[in-house]
Design an enzyme around this catalytic site. Structure first.
Site, PDB file in Angstrom:
ATOM      1  N   ASP A  40       0.840  -1.205   0.000  1.00 54.17           N
ATOM      2  CA  ASP A  40       0.000   0.000   0.000  1.00 54.17           C
ATOM      3  C   ASP A  40       0.879   1.261   0.000  1.00 54.17           C
ATOM      4  O   ASP A  40       0.678   2.190  -0.801  1.00 54.17           O
ATOM      5  CB  ASP A  40      -0.881  -0.051   1.256  1.00 54.17           C
ATOM      6  CG  ASP A  40      -2.027   0.933   1.250  1.00 54.17           C
ATOM      7  OD1 ASP A  40      -2.280   1.539   0.200  1.00 54.17           O
ATOM      8  OD2 ASP A  40      -2.679   1.079   2.314  1.00 54.17           O
ATOM      9  N   SER A 123      -3.173  -9.724   2.437  1.00 54.85           N
ATOM     10  CA  SER A 123      -3.209 -10.135   3.864  1.00 54.85           C
ATOM     11  C   SER A 123      -1.987 -10.927   4.333  1.00 54.85           C
ATOM     12  O   SER A 123      -1.876 -11.239   5.520  1.00 54.85           O
ATOM     13  CB  SER A 123      -4.464 -10.959   4.210  1.00 54.85           C
ATOM     14  OG  SER A 123      -5.591 -10.139   4.287  1.00 54.85           O
TER      15      SER A 123
HETATM   16  N1  AR6 Z   1       5.168  -5.497  -4.655  1.00 53.19           N
HETATM   17  C1  AR6 Z   1       4.643  -6.737  -4.474  1.00 53.19           C
HETATM   18  N2  AR6 Z   1       4.434  -7.275  -3.263  1.00 53.19           N
HETATM   19  C2  AR6 Z   1       4.746  -6.523  -2.180  1.00 53.19           C
HETATM   20  C3  AR6 Z   1       5.298  -5.217  -2.281  1.00 53.19           C
HETATM   21  C4  AR6 Z   1       5.500  -4.707  -3.591  1.00 53.19           C
HETATM   22  N3  AR6 Z   1       5.993  -3.482  -3.802  1.00 53.19           N
HETATM   23  N4  AR6 Z   1       5.497  -4.736  -1.020  1.00 53.19           N
HETATM   24  C5  AR6 Z   1       5.127  -5.711  -0.161  1.00 53.19           C
HETATM   25  N5  AR6 Z   1       4.678  -6.786  -0.855  1.00 53.19           N
HETATM   26  P1  AR6 Z   1       1.237  -6.115   3.015  1.00 53.19           P
HETATM   27  P2  AR6 Z   1      -1.399  -6.925   4.061  1.00 53.19           P
HETATM   28  C6  AR6 Z   1       4.145  -8.072  -0.366  1.00 53.19           C
HETATM   29  O1  AR6 Z   1       1.769  -5.985   4.392  1.00 53.19           O
HETATM   30  O2  AR6 Z   1      -0.814  -8.084   4.773  1.00 53.19           O
HETATM   31  C7  AR6 Z   1      -0.534  -1.837   4.912  1.00 53.19           C
HETATM   32  O3  AR6 Z   1      -0.009  -1.022   5.906  1.00 53.19           O
HETATM   33  C8  AR6 Z   1       4.480  -8.475   1.051  1.00 53.19           C
HETATM   34  O4  AR6 Z   1       5.750  -9.105   1.085  1.00 53.19           O
HETATM   35  O5  AR6 Z   1       1.581  -5.045   2.045  1.00 53.19           O
HETATM   36  O6  AR6 Z   1      -2.674  -7.128   3.285  1.00 53.19           O
HETATM   37  C9  AR6 Z   1      -1.975  -1.508   4.576  1.00 53.19           C
HETATM   38  O7  AR6 Z   1      -2.252  -0.135   4.675  1.00 53.19           O
HETATM   39  C10 AR6 Z   1       3.347  -9.466   1.354  1.00 53.19           C
HETATM   40  O8  AR6 Z   1       3.647 -10.756   0.816  1.00 53.19           O
HETATM   41  O9  AR6 Z   1      -0.385  -6.231   3.004  1.00 53.19           O
HETATM   42  C11 AR6 Z   1      -2.724  -2.299   5.595  1.00 53.19           C
HETATM   43  O10 AR6 Z   1      -2.811  -1.614   6.819  1.00 53.19           O
HETATM   44  C12 AR6 Z   1       2.164  -8.917   0.556  1.00 53.19           C
HETATM   45  O11 AR6 Z   1       2.725  -7.965  -0.359  1.00 53.19           O
HETATM   46  C13 AR6 Z   1      -1.904  -3.537   5.761  1.00 53.19           C
HETATM   47  O12 AR6 Z   1      -0.573  -3.176   5.400  1.00 53.19           O
HETATM   48  C14 AR6 Z   1       1.121  -8.215   1.387  1.00 53.19           C
HETATM   49  O13 AR6 Z   1       1.738  -7.512   2.468  1.00 53.19           O
HETATM   50  C15 AR6 Z   1      -2.336  -4.647   4.841  1.00 53.19           C
HETATM   51  O14 AR6 Z   1      -1.613  -5.811   5.143  1.00 53.19           O
END
Ligand code: AR6
Length: 179
Positions: A40, A123
């Protein structure tokens, strides 16, 4: 790494979802839609401040639903923001909510004529969902969505941030899709 379902290709790639050139990328957002960490944060940083302006007007999104915006400075045309569940041990309806987040994103993509769509592992980061369970649910939901006929989608890309999960995804995709 490629599979197919009807006229849609399912691909698994590693890298940064903000770099991917598709009609729409999915954002793993929170209920406020006002940005955060993880994917995000990366999406908001790269898309630029206009994205925050558009998200403010939407006024939030319930868990399991999705909303669409422009993608501003990103290579994609649209961003589909969805909110996955926080994992609390697996007995609080997490699986249904995660499936709903994927399904809502796919439906919104279809409604907006999106042909190529990229998902992060919703998630499976800050929200703590175990990667293997999150991916099983993700891929089953995508498979079931595509089974119901031609949805206009031609390419769905699952973007993994880390190479270490590739074998897990491949094992699940091999079970659920044709090569
Ligand atoms: N490209 C692809 N995948 C990514 C990237 C990227 N640039 N960055 C991280 N990931 P998360 P959630 C992966 O935490 O669990 C935020 O603060 C990461 O390694 O981004 O749904 C939001 O505002 C993981 O495998 O999302 C919410 O508050 C996956 O993306 C909360 O985090 C999801 O990790 C949402 O948490």
């Amino acid at each position: 790494m490629e599979w197919k379902s009807g006229s849609c290709l399912i691909k698994i790639v590693t890298g940064d979802i903000t770099e991917i050139r598709v009609d729409a990328i999915v954002n793993a957002a929170n209920n406020s839609l006002l940005g955060g960490g993880g994917v995000d944060g990366a999406i908001h940083r790269k898309a630029g401040p206009q994205l925050l302006g558009e998200c403010r007007k939407i006024g939030g999104c319930p868990t399991g639903e999705a909303r669409i915006t422009g993608a501003y400075n990103l290579a994609a045309d649209h961003i589909i923001h969805t909110v996955g569940p926080v994992y609390r041990g697996g007995h609080s309806g997490e699986e249904a909510l995660l499936a709903s987040a994927y399904r809502s994103s796919l439906e919104l993509a279809e409604k907006n004529g999106v042909e190529s769509l990229a998902f992060p592992a919703i998630s499976a980061g800050v929200y703590g969902y175990p990667m293997n369970q999150a991916e099983e649910t993700a891929l089953i939901t995508i498979r079931d969505f595509l089974k119901t006929g031609d949805r206009g989608l031609r390419e769905i890309i699952l973007v993994l941030f880390s190479r270490s999960y590739v074998p897990l995804y491949v094992e699940i995709a091999d079970r659920l899709f044709e090569k």
